[in-house]
Design a protein around this motif. Sequence first.
Motif, PDB file in Angstrom:
ATOM      1  N   MET A   1      17.690 -11.890  16.672  1.00 26.06           N
ATOM      2  CA  MET A   1      19.045 -11.650  17.089  1.00 26.06           C
ATOM      3  C   MET A   1      19.039 -10.540  18.148  1.00 26.06           C
ATOM      4  N   ALA A   2      19.727 -10.758  19.222  1.00 28.54           N
ATOM      5  CA  ALA A   2      19.738  -9.805  20.330  1.00 28.54           C
ATOM      6  C   ALA A   2      20.563  -8.574  19.974  1.00 28.54           C
ATOM      7  N   LEU A   3      20.219  -7.472  20.604  1.00 29.36           N
ATOM      8  CA  LEU A   3      20.909  -6.209  20.349  1.00 29.36           C
ATOM      9  C   LEU A   3      22.392  -6.306  20.705  1.00 29.36           C
ATOM     10  N   SER A   4      22.711  -7.006  21.775  1.00 26.37           N
ATOM     11  CA  SER A   4      24.119  -7.145  22.166  1.00 26.37           C
ATOM     12  C   SER A   4      24.907  -7.931  21.119  1.00 26.37           C
ATOM     13  N   LEU A   6      24.212  -7.965  17.880  1.00 21.92           N
ATOM     14  CA  LEU A   6      24.393  -7.049  16.754  1.00 21.92           C
ATOM     15  C   LEU A   6      25.511  -6.047  17.030  1.00 21.92           C
ATOM     16  N   ARG A   7      25.573  -5.558  18.245  1.00 23.62           N
ATOM     17  CA  ARG A   7      26.641  -4.609  18.602  1.00 23.62           C
ATOM     18  C   ARG A   7      28.009  -5.277  18.516  1.00 23.62           C
ATOM     19  N   ARG A   8      28.102  -6.506  18.984  1.00 22.68           N
ATOM     20  CA  ARG A   8      29.356  -7.249  18.906  1.00 22.68           C
ATOM     21  C   ARG A   8      29.766  -7.469  17.448  1.00 22.68           C
ATOM     22  N   TRP A   9      28.781  -7.831  16.610  1.00 21.81           N
ATOM     23  CA  TRP A   9      29.038  -8.044  15.187  1.00 21.81           C
ATOM     24  C   TRP A   9      29.502  -6.746  14.528  1.00 21.81           C
ATOM     25  N   ALA A  10      28.849  -5.625  14.838  1.00 18.42           N
ATOM     26  CA  ALA A  10      29.223  -4.332  14.269  1.00 18.42           C
ATOM     27  C   ALA A  10      30.625  -3.929  14.715  1.00 18.42           C
ATOM     28  N   ARG A  11      30.966  -4.170  15.978  1.00 21.37           N
ATOM     29  CA  ARG A  11      32.299  -3.859  16.480  1.00 21.37           C
ATOM     30  C   ARG A  11      33.353  -4.700  15.760  1.00 21.37           C
ATOM     31  N   GLY A  12      33.029  -5.967  15.525  1.00 16.45           N
ATOM     32  CA  GLY A  12      33.943  -6.849  14.794  1.00 16.45           C
ATOM     33  C   GLY A  12      34.129  -6.401  13.351  1.00 16.45           C
ATOM     34  N   GLY A  59      18.708   0.592   2.787  1.00 19.76           N
ATOM     35  CA  GLY A  59      19.620   1.393   3.583  1.00 19.76           C
ATOM     36  C   GLY A  59      20.547   0.560   4.445  1.00 19.76           C
ATOM     37  N   LEU A  60      20.045  -0.552   4.926  1.00 16.44           N
ATOM     38  CA  LEU A  60      20.877  -1.430   5.754  1.00 16.44           C
ATOM     39  C   LEU A  60      21.551  -2.531   4.937  1.00 16.44           C
ATOM     40  N   LEU A  61      21.032  -2.760   3.727  1.00 16.17           N
ATOM     41  CA  LEU A  61      21.570  -3.822   2.886  1.00 16.17           C
ATOM     42  C   LEU A  61      23.036  -3.578   2.555  1.00 16.17           C
ATOM     43  N   ASP A  62      23.407  -2.322   2.288  1.00 14.89           N
ATOM     44  CA  ASP A  62      24.808  -2.051   1.966  1.00 14.89           C
ATOM     45  C   ASP A  62      25.712  -2.353   3.157  1.00 14.89           C
ATOM     46  N   ASP A  63      25.269  -2.016   4.362  1.00 15.89           N
ATOM     47  CA  ASP A  63      26.072  -2.291   5.552  1.00 15.89           C
ATOM     48  C   ASP A  63      26.143  -3.784   5.866  1.00 15.89           C
ATOM     49  N   LEU A  64      25.088  -4.499   5.563  1.00 17.26           N
ATOM     50  CA  LEU A  64      25.029  -5.924   5.895  1.00 17.26           C
ATOM     51  C   LEU A  64      25.617  -6.828   4.822  1.00 17.26           C
TER      52      LEU A  64
END
Length: 127
Positions: A1-4, A6-12, A59-64
Amino acid sequence: MALSTLRRWARGLKQQALVVYFAARDPRTPWPVRLLALTVAAYALSPIDLIPDFIPVLGLLDDLVLVPLGVWLVLRWMPLDVARDARERAQVAAERPVSRGTAAVVVLVWLLAAALVTAWAWRAWNA
């Protein structure tokens, strides 16, 4: 998955967390959904995680997993008119500039709370 991507997903996800926050503050939201929404919004928007991000995988599992699951549950259980109004308010709020000063105050409050809990635990342990 591209960084852009992931950033779009995080912003959403941040946008959806704002929707949950505004829905939690709406008096038309039923109290069980409001309680869940407050919990999800506080966790999603807090600068401090339950599981720190530096812990591999967990550490990332909770965010994901936890945050999207909580957002999904709140959006599924809230009344449609509340969801619509909360989305509109979140859209307006997301377009405003970020306040670094407010972020610093939030971090300082969390640090103060952690220091108070640590001092209390230290006294209780040594008593």
